[in-house]
Scaffold this motif. Structure first.
Motif, mmCIF file in Angstrom:
data_model
loop_
_atom_site.group_PDB
_atom_site.id
_atom_site.type_symbol
_atom_site.label_atom_id
_atom_site.label_comp_id
_atom_site.label_asym_id
_atom_site.label_seq_id
_atom_site.Cartn_x
_atom_site.Cartn_y
_atom_site.Cartn_z
ATOM 1 N N ALA A 78 0.852 -1.196 0.000
ATOM 2 C CA ALA A 78 0.000 0.000 0.000
ATOM 3 C C ALA A 78 0.882 1.238 0.000
ATOM 4 O O ALA A 78 1.954 1.250 0.612
ATOM 5 C CB ALA A 78 -0.914 -0.003 1.219
ATOM 6 N N TYR A 79 0.413 2.282 -0.689
ATOM 7 C CA TYR A 79 1.174 3.524 -0.796
ATOM 8 C C TYR A 79 0.208 4.670 -1.077
ATOM 9 O O TYR A 79 -0.901 4.461 -1.582
ATOM 10 C CB TYR A 79 2.217 3.428 -1.922
ATOM 11 C CG TYR A 79 1.584 3.105 -3.253
ATOM 12 C CD1 TYR A 79 1.206 4.123 -4.124
ATOM 13 C CD2 TYR A 79 1.322 1.791 -3.620
ATOM 14 C CE1 TYR A 79 0.590 3.829 -5.332
ATOM 15 C CE2 TYR A 79 0.714 1.481 -4.824
ATOM 16 C CZ TYR A 79 0.339 2.513 -5.677
ATOM 17 O OH TYR A 79 -0.293 2.226 -6.861
ATOM 18 N N SER A 80 0.657 5.884 -0.762
ATOM 19 C CA SER A 80 -0.141 7.076 -1.028
ATOM 20 C C SER A 80 0.030 7.472 -2.486
ATOM 21 O O SER A 80 1.152 7.655 -2.962
ATOM 22 C CB SER A 80 0.291 8.225 -0.121
ATOM 23 O OG SER A 80 -0.376 9.415 -0.503
ATOM 24 N N HIS A 81 -1.097 7.628 -3.187
ATOM 25 C CA HIS A 81 -1.066 8.035 -4.593
ATOM 26 C C HIS A 81 -1.372 9.521 -4.692
ATOM 27 O O HIS A 81 -2.528 9.944 -4.592
ATOM 28 C CB HIS A 81 -2.077 7.224 -5.419
ATOM 29 C CG HIS A 81 -2.019 7.535 -6.872
ATOM 30 N ND1 HIS A 81 -2.979 8.286 -7.515
ATOM 31 C CD2 HIS A 81 -1.095 7.206 -7.800
ATOM 32 C CE1 HIS A 81 -2.655 8.402 -8.780
ATOM 33 N NE2 HIS A 81 -1.508 7.750 -8.985
ATOM 34 N N LEU A 82 -0.305 10.329 -4.804
ATOM 35 C CA LEU A 82 -0.394 11.779 -4.955
ATOM 36 C C LEU A 82 -1.111 12.452 -3.785
ATOM 37 O O LEU A 82 -1.571 13.578 -3.904
ATOM 38 C CB LEU A 82 -1.104 12.133 -6.276
ATOM 39 C CG LEU A 82 -0.494 11.547 -7.540
ATOM 40 C CD1 LEU A 82 -1.416 11.780 -8.728
ATOM 41 C CD2 LEU A 82 0.888 12.125 -7.808
ATOM 42 N N GLY A 83 -1.234 11.746 -2.673
ATOM 43 C CA GLY A 83 -1.931 12.285 -1.518
ATOM 44 C C GLY A 83 -3.448 12.185 -1.620
ATOM 45 O O GLY A 83 -4.156 12.533 -0.677
ATOM 46 N N PHE A 84 -3.949 11.704 -2.758
ATOM 47 C CA PHE A 84 -5.396 11.592 -2.943
ATOM 48 C C PHE A 84 -5.986 10.376 -2.241
ATOM 49 O O PHE A 84 -7.077 10.430 -1.696
ATOM 50 C CB PHE A 84 -5.756 11.524 -4.434
ATOM 51 C CG PHE A 84 -5.468 12.785 -5.191
ATOM 52 C CD1 PHE A 84 -6.052 13.993 -4.819
ATOM 53 C CD2 PHE A 84 -4.609 12.771 -6.267
ATOM 54 C CE1 PHE A 84 -5.784 15.152 -5.521
ATOM 55 C CE2 PHE A 84 -4.343 13.936 -6.975
ATOM 56 C CZ PHE A 84 -4.925 15.126 -6.604
ATOM 57 N N SER A 85 -5.263 9.255 -2.299
ATOM 58 C CA SER A 85 -5.804 8.021 -1.729
ATOM 59 C C SER A 85 -4.658 7.065 -1.413
ATOM 60 O O SER A 85 -3.545 7.232 -1.913
ATOM 61 C CB SER A 85 -6.767 7.344 -2.713
ATOM 62 O OG SER A 85 -6.073 6.939 -3.884
ATOM 63 N N THR A 86 -4.958 6.080 -0.596
ATOM 64 C CA THR A 86 -4.010 5.000 -0.345
ATOM 65 C C THR A 86 -4.399 3.844 -1.251
ATOM 66 O O THR A 86 -5.513 3.319 -1.159
ATOM 67 C CB THR A 86 -4.050 4.551 1.130
ATOM 68 O OG1 THR A 86 -3.668 5.666 1.942
ATOM 69 C CG2 THR A 86 -3.104 3.382 1.371
ATOM 70 N N ALA B 7 8.485 9.316 -7.212
ATOM 71 C CA ALA B 7 8.647 9.680 -5.802
ATOM 72 C C ALA B 7 9.183 11.103 -5.742
ATOM 73 O O ALA B 7 9.980 11.496 -6.590
ATOM 74 C CB ALA B 7 9.609 8.723 -5.112
ATOM 75 N N PRO B 8 8.780 11.927 -4.807
ATOM 76 C CA PRO B 8 7.911 11.629 -3.681
ATOM 77 C C PRO B 8 6.430 11.889 -3.957
ATOM 78 O O PRO B 8 5.609 11.689 -3.064
ATOM 79 C CB PRO B 8 8.421 12.567 -2.598
ATOM 80 C CG PRO B 8 8.833 13.794 -3.350
ATOM 81 C CD PRO B 8 9.384 13.267 -4.659
ATOM 82 N N SER B 9 6.065 12.361 -5.169
ATOM 83 C CA SER B 9 4.641 12.625 -5.433
ATOM 84 C C SER B 9 3.804 11.380 -5.173
ATOM 85 O O SER B 9 2.772 11.422 -4.511
ATOM 86 C CB SER B 9 4.443 13.105 -6.871
ATOM 87 O OG SER B 9 5.126 14.329 -7.058
ATOM 88 N N VAL B 10 4.242 10.257 -5.747
ATOM 89 C CA VAL B 10 3.683 8.966 -5.375
ATOM 90 C C VAL B 10 4.600 8.480 -4.259
ATOM 91 O O VAL B 10 5.817 8.398 -4.431
ATOM 92 C CB VAL B 10 3.666 7.977 -6.566
ATOM 93 C CG1 VAL B 10 3.197 6.608 -6.105
ATOM 94 C CG2 VAL B 10 2.786 8.518 -7.687
#
Length: 191
Positions: free
Chosen positions: A39-47, A173-176
């Motif tokens: 699991a990872y943060s996608h552009l801060g929109f969602s995990t 990275a780091p955006s994603v």
């Protein structure tokens, strides 16, 4: 003299029984109930949460001695994001490069117990040919007779966080998010 021989035999039998009880047991992963997830943060929109559909391996554990070892192999081509197009993207050179690196491996170096419960597993994680030490925090652990398999079984859930840039998989990275949470749901049946 007879009492001495009887005492020696009894002591020998007790030691044999204790040694048998403390013997390491090997369990084979049940691939229909074992999954590796990330699991990872996608552009801060969602995990975003995805998994690998094929994880193989063995676990050897000696619960009396509180020791163990494991070797796990994940088929990188079994990545499952829920999208065929995105699966291909994740398998590309910028991320898993599955053509060149068809597996991810984990080899333990130490099991740590808290009382009778497995608390963590230290080991070496290899992704894209890069090996780094990680500690898997065990969040649940149980060994018991399996009601359907009619054999002893062990199961666990474990988690760790890695930085994908450290494994040459850091595009965007780091955006994603560079940080990726790895979780493992493991069930294994005694050999």
């Amino acid at each position: 003299m007879k009492k001495l021989i009887t005492l020696a035999l009894a002591a020998g039998l007790s030691l044999s029984a204790a040694a048998a009880f403390a013997a390491p047991e090997t369990y084979v992963l049940d691939d229909s109930h074992t999954f590796s997830r990330f699991a990872y943060s996608h552009l801060g929109f969602s995990t975003q949460e995805s998994r690998f559909d094929s994880t193989k391996g063995k676990i050897t554990i000696d619960r009396a001695a509180k020791t163990g070892s494991t070797e796990i192999t994940i088929d990188t081509k079994s990545v499952n994001t829920g999208s065929t197009i995105f699966n291909s993207h994740i398998q590309g050179e910028d991320f898993l490069d599955t053509a060149k690196y068809p597996t991810i491996t984990f080899k333990s170096t130490r099991f740590t117990f808290s009382g009778d419960t497995l608390a963590s597993v230290d080991g070496n994680l290899t992704i894209k040919g890069v090996t780094k030490p990680v500690t898997l925090k065990v969040t649940s652990f149980k060994c018991a007779p399996h009601p359907m398999a009619k054999k002893d079984a062990c199961g666990a859930n474990a988690t760790t966080v890695i930085k994908r840039t450290e494994f040459n998989a850091g595009k965007y990275a780091p955006s994603v998010s560079d940080e990726v949470t790895l979780t493992f749901a493991v069930e294994a049946v005694k050999e």
